[in-house]
Write an enzyme that holds these catalytic residues in place. Structure first.
Site, PDB file in Angstrom:
ATOM      1  N   LYS A 123      20.267  -3.061 -24.570  1.00 51.48           N
ATOM      2  CA  LYS A 123      20.589  -1.628 -24.363  1.00 51.48           C
ATOM      3  C   LYS A 123      21.460  -1.004 -25.743  1.00 51.48           C
ATOM      4  O   LYS A 123      20.953   0.271 -25.928  1.00 51.48           O
ATOM      5  CB  LYS A 123      21.393  -1.814 -23.167  1.00 51.48           C
ATOM      6  CG  LYS A 123      21.093  -2.193 -21.889  1.00 51.48           C
ATOM      7  CD  LYS A 123      22.292  -2.406 -20.908  1.00 51.48           C
ATOM      8  CE  LYS A 123      23.327  -3.249 -21.117  1.00 51.48           C
ATOM      9  NZ  LYS A 123      23.274  -4.641 -21.199  1.00 51.48           N
TER      10      LYS A 123
ATOM     11  N   ARG B 124      27.934   0.108 -13.273  1.00 53.77           N
ATOM     12  CA  ARG B 124      27.700  -1.371 -13.296  1.00 53.77           C
ATOM     13  C   ARG B 124      27.954  -1.962 -11.738  1.00 53.77           C
ATOM     14  O   ARG B 124      27.829  -2.956 -11.762  1.00 53.77           O
ATOM     15  CB  ARG B 124      28.529  -1.917 -14.058  1.00 53.77           C
ATOM     16  CG  ARG B 124      27.912  -2.442 -15.410  1.00 53.77           C
ATOM     17  CD  ARG B 124      29.120  -3.021 -16.291  1.00 53.77           C
ATOM     18  NE  ARG B 124      28.932  -4.132 -17.173  1.00 53.77           N
ATOM     19  CZ  ARG B 124      28.410  -4.054 -18.403  1.00 53.77           C
ATOM     20  NH1 ARG B 124      28.303  -2.998 -18.913  1.00 53.77           N
ATOM     21  NH2 ARG B 124      28.314  -5.322 -19.042  1.00 53.77           N
TER      22      ARG B 124
ATOM     23  N   ARG C  87      24.036 -12.619 -31.852  1.00 47.24           N
ATOM     24  CA  ARG C  87      24.486 -11.414 -32.164  1.00 47.24           C
ATOM     25  C   ARG C  87      25.818 -11.285 -33.005  1.00 47.24           C
ATOM     26  O   ARG C  87      26.798 -12.056 -33.059  1.00 47.24           O
ATOM     27  CB  ARG C  87      25.009 -10.731 -30.757  1.00 47.24           C
ATOM     28  CG  ARG C  87      25.614  -9.160 -31.060  1.00 47.24           C
ATOM     29  CD  ARG C  87      25.552  -8.422 -29.905  1.00 47.24           C
ATOM     30  NE  ARG C  87      26.069  -9.005 -28.543  1.00 47.24           N
ATOM     31  CZ  ARG C  87      25.877  -8.585 -27.414  1.00 47.24           C
ATOM     32  NH1 ARG C  87      25.010  -7.614 -27.317  1.00 47.24           N
ATOM     33  NH2 ARG C  87      26.508  -9.248 -26.553  1.00 47.24           N
TER      34      ARG C  87
ATOM     35  N   ARG D  13      31.377 -11.569 -31.053  1.00 48.56           N
ATOM     36  CA  ARG D  13      32.132 -10.999 -29.907  1.00 48.56           C
ATOM     37  C   ARG D  13      32.878 -12.169 -29.131  1.00 48.56           C
ATOM     38  O   ARG D  13      32.222 -13.124 -28.745  1.00 48.56           O
ATOM     39  CB  ARG D  13      31.383 -10.388 -28.998  1.00 48.56           C
ATOM     40  CG  ARG D  13      31.410  -8.582 -29.224  1.00 48.56           C
ATOM     41  CD  ARG D  13      30.201  -7.682 -28.419  1.00 48.56           C
ATOM     42  NE  ARG D  13      30.288  -8.203 -27.194  1.00 48.56           N
ATOM     43  CZ  ARG D  13      29.545  -7.558 -25.960  1.00 48.56           C
ATOM     44  NH1 ARG D  13      28.999  -6.553 -26.456  1.00 48.56           N
ATOM     45  NH2 ARG D  13      29.387  -7.755 -24.769  1.00 48.56           N
TER      46      ARG D  13
ATOM     47  N   ARG E 278      28.767 -13.783 -17.114  1.00 49.21           N
ATOM     48  CA  ARG E 278      28.397 -12.286 -17.399  1.00 49.21           C
ATOM     49  C   ARG E 278      27.264 -12.175 -16.817  1.00 49.21           C
ATOM     50  O   ARG E 278      27.073 -11.031 -16.116  1.00 49.21           O
ATOM     51  CB  ARG E 278      28.566 -11.825 -18.604  1.00 49.21           C
ATOM     52  CG  ARG E 278      29.865 -11.748 -19.412  1.00 49.21           C
ATOM     53  CD  ARG E 278      29.754 -11.575 -21.058  1.00 49.21           C
ATOM     54  NE  ARG E 278      28.741 -10.760 -21.625  1.00 49.21           N
ATOM     55  CZ  ARG E 278      28.392 -10.667 -22.585  1.00 49.21           C
ATOM     56  NH1 ARG E 278      28.699 -11.774 -23.301  1.00 49.21           N
ATOM     57  NH2 ARG E 278      27.549  -9.440 -23.111  1.00 49.21           N
TER      58      ARG E 278
HETATM   59  P1  AP5 Z   1      22.243  -5.634 -27.540  1.00 52.68           P
HETATM   60  O1  AP5 Z   1      21.479  -4.543 -27.968  1.00 52.68           O
HETATM   61  O2  AP5 Z   1      23.506  -5.776 -28.253  1.00 52.68           O
HETATM   62  O3  AP5 Z   1      22.282  -5.897 -26.164  1.00 52.68           O
HETATM   63  P2  AP5 Z   1      22.995  -5.208 -24.998  1.00 52.68           P
HETATM   64  O4  AP5 Z   1      21.982  -4.935 -23.698  1.00 52.68           O
HETATM   65  O5  AP5 Z   1      23.669  -4.017 -25.389  1.00 52.68           O
HETATM   66  O6  AP5 Z   1      23.962  -6.381 -24.635  1.00 52.68           O
HETATM   67  P3  AP5 Z   1      25.599  -6.451 -24.206  1.00 52.68           P
HETATM   68  O7  AP5 Z   1      25.886  -8.072 -24.153  1.00 52.68           O
HETATM   69  O8  AP5 Z   1      26.261  -5.697 -25.247  1.00 52.68           O
HETATM   70  O9  AP5 Z   1      25.554  -5.739 -22.976  1.00 52.68           O
HETATM   71  P4  AP5 Z   1      26.692  -6.196 -21.992  1.00 52.68           P
HETATM   72  O10 AP5 Z   1      26.316  -5.149 -20.685  1.00 52.68           O
HETATM   73  O11 AP5 Z   1      27.271  -7.443 -21.518  1.00 52.68           O
HETATM   74  O12 AP5 Z   1      28.092  -5.669 -22.744  1.00 52.68           O
HETATM   75  P5  AP5 Z   1      28.870  -4.592 -22.965  1.00 52.68           P
HETATM   76  O13 AP5 Z   1      29.431  -4.481 -24.250  1.00 52.68           O
HETATM   77  O14 AP5 Z   1      28.539  -3.333 -22.175  1.00 52.68           O
HETATM   78  O15 AP5 Z   1      21.208  -6.906 -28.142  1.00 52.68           O
HETATM   79  C1  AP5 Z   1      21.838  -8.273 -27.883  1.00 52.68           C
HETATM   80  C2  AP5 Z   1      21.409  -8.793 -29.374  1.00 52.68           C
HETATM   81  O16 AP5 Z   1      19.781  -8.869 -29.456  1.00 52.68           O
HETATM   82  C3  AP5 Z   1      21.536  -8.131 -30.721  1.00 52.68           C
HETATM   83  O17 AP5 Z   1      22.072  -9.117 -31.457  1.00 52.68           O
HETATM   84  C4  AP5 Z   1      20.343  -7.473 -31.050  1.00 52.68           C
HETATM   85  O18 AP5 Z   1      20.588  -7.345 -32.268  1.00 52.68           O
HETATM   86  C5  AP5 Z   1      19.353  -8.236 -30.529  1.00 52.68           C
HETATM   87  N1  AP5 Z   1      18.193  -7.598 -30.215  1.00 52.68           N
HETATM   88  C6  AP5 Z   1      18.118  -6.498 -29.459  1.00 52.68           C
HETATM   89  N2  AP5 Z   1      16.967  -6.094 -29.143  1.00 52.68           N
HETATM   90  C7  AP5 Z   1      16.021  -7.094 -29.711  1.00 52.68           C
HETATM   91  C8  AP5 Z   1      14.711  -7.371 -29.548  1.00 52.68           C
HETATM   92  N3  AP5 Z   1      13.610  -6.573 -29.019  1.00 52.68           N
HETATM   93  N4  AP5 Z   1      14.183  -8.312 -30.251  1.00 52.68           N
HETATM   94  C9  AP5 Z   1      15.048  -9.263 -30.804  1.00 52.68           C
HETATM   95  N5  AP5 Z   1      16.360  -9.172 -30.944  1.00 52.68           N
HETATM   96  C10 AP5 Z   1      16.940  -8.188 -30.201  1.00 52.68           C
HETATM   97  O19 AP5 Z   1      30.337  -5.118 -21.967  1.00 52.68           O
HETATM   98  C11 AP5 Z   1      31.352  -5.923 -22.371  1.00 52.68           C
HETATM   99  C12 AP5 Z   1      31.975  -6.070 -21.405  1.00 52.68           C
HETATM  100  O20 AP5 Z   1      32.901  -4.967 -21.029  1.00 52.68           O
HETATM  101  C13 AP5 Z   1      31.668  -6.700 -19.717  1.00 52.68           C
HETATM  102  O21 AP5 Z   1      31.553  -7.788 -19.620  1.00 52.68           O
HETATM  103  C14 AP5 Z   1      32.859  -5.968 -18.896  1.00 52.68           C
HETATM  104  O22 AP5 Z   1      34.031  -6.703 -18.842  1.00 52.68           O
HETATM  105  C15 AP5 Z   1      33.297  -4.709 -19.682  1.00 52.68           C
HETATM  106  N6  AP5 Z   1      32.488  -3.297 -19.108  1.00 52.68           N
HETATM  107  C16 AP5 Z   1      31.717  -2.791 -19.961  1.00 52.68           C
HETATM  108  N7  AP5 Z   1      31.276  -1.779 -19.101  1.00 52.68           N
HETATM  109  C17 AP5 Z   1      31.877  -1.858 -17.946  1.00 52.68           C
HETATM  110  C18 AP5 Z   1      31.702  -1.125 -16.712  1.00 52.68           C
HETATM  111  N8  AP5 Z   1      30.513  -0.096 -16.558  1.00 52.68           N
HETATM  112  N9  AP5 Z   1      32.254  -1.744 -15.740  1.00 52.68           N
HETATM  113  C19 AP5 Z   1      33.047  -2.566 -15.645  1.00 52.68           C
HETATM  114  N10 AP5 Z   1      33.245  -3.236 -16.989  1.00 52.68           N
HETATM  115  C20 AP5 Z   1      32.633  -3.003 -18.116  1.00 52.68           C
END
Ligand code: AP5
Length: 220
Positions: A19, A94, A133, A166, A177
């Site tokens: 994402k 979410r 990552r 991270r 998660r």
């Molecule tokens: P990446 O693009 O970083 O993946 P992502 O889907 O963004 O994954 P996240 O782990 O960041 O999502 P998340 O939802 O758990 O975390 P968030 O920060 O929102 O890609 C992953 C890896 O793969 C990278 O290394 C990339 O280079 C590689 N890659 C990408 N595409 C590829 C491809 N096609 N082929 C190969 N490699 C590829 O949330 C973190 C925390 O914050 C949550 O756990 C929660 O505690 C809190 N939080 C955030 N938002 C909320 C909310 N709305 N409500 C409550 N708590 C929240």
């Protein structure tokens, strides 16, 4: 590039689905902001703001930060002038409660969601992506040690900042998660399908291929 209407998008998918990577590319292509609640929260934790102190333990444990905190963040962010031509919500909503709050908020702002892009992917690939990552301390851009490495190891191509792993990308937290995603976030697919907003993309494939699939949806 413009598609002639406000691009108000939600990117939905499990941790590691891509994402953030795609939101960054699509945001640049269309000149709209990427609104990542994860990034906003990580910055607040780093700065030790009151919100960051409240969120830190939830994030470290792989749990969701309470709805009231994230809804407040998004509400404030969507009122900024750079969201006039559109925005990409990356990691929000979410929960069904967050989705309901978002629609109330958008209604008040006279806006609506254009598309919800759902990233479809299998668990084994997620683990591989998350454990490799690396993030930039300066601008927050994500990399992957194998699939999307920086030009110079350990430093960001865009701002030269240091790259780090991270806190919540450790294997024991990742499983939590993923469970939280299945229980609390995956039901949003049905929610947005019922609102005729859901579009699925195959999250497997190269970064470039996936970007092309998203662009095809946005320009359809
Ligand atoms: P990446 O693009 O970083 O993946 P992502 O889907 O963004 O994954 P996240 O782990 O960041 O999502 P998340 O939802 O758990 O975390 P968030 O920060 O929102 O890609 C992953 C890896 O793969 C990278 O290394 C990339 O280079 C590689 N890659 C990408 N595409 C590829 C491809 N096609 N082929 C190969 N490699 C590829 O949330 C973190 C925390 O914050 C949550 O756990 C929660 O505690 C809190 N939080 C955030 N938002 C909320 C909310 N709305 N409500 C409550 N708590 C929240």
């Amino acid at each position: 590039m413009s598609v002639g209407r406000a691009l108000n998008l939600i990117f939905l998918g499990p941790p590691g689905a891509g994402k953030g990577t795609q939101a960054n590319l699509i945001a640049k292509k269309y000149g709209i902001p990427q609104v990542s609640t994860g990034e906003i929260l990580r910055s607040a934790v780093k700065e030790q703001t009151p919100m960051g102190q409240q969120a830190a333990q939830y994030m470290a444990d792989g749990l969701l930060v309470p709805d009231c905190v994230v809804v407040g963040i998004v509400g404030e962010r969507l009122m900024a002038s750079d969201c006039v031509s559109g925005f990409i919500l990356d990691g929000f909503p979410r929960t069904v409660a967050q989705a309901d709050s978002l629609s109330e908020l958008l209604e008040k702002l006279g806006k609506s969601v254009g598309f919800v892009i759902s990233f479809e992917i299998v668990k084994d690939v997620l683990l591989e992506r998350i454990t490799g990552r690396r993030m930039c301390r300066g601008c927050g851009r994500g990399y992957h040690v194998v699939f999307d490495p920086p030009k110079s190891p350990g430093s960001c191509d865009e701002c030269g900042g240091d790259l780090y792993q991270r806190e919540d990308d450790k294997e024991e937290t990742i499983q939590k998660r993923l469970d939280v995603y299945e229980e609390q976030t995956a039901p949003l697919k049905e929610y947005y399908k019922n609102h005729s907003l859901l579009k699925s993309v195959n999250g497997l494939g190269s970064i470039d291929e996936i970007q092309k699939s998203i662009v095809a949806i946005l320009e359809s």
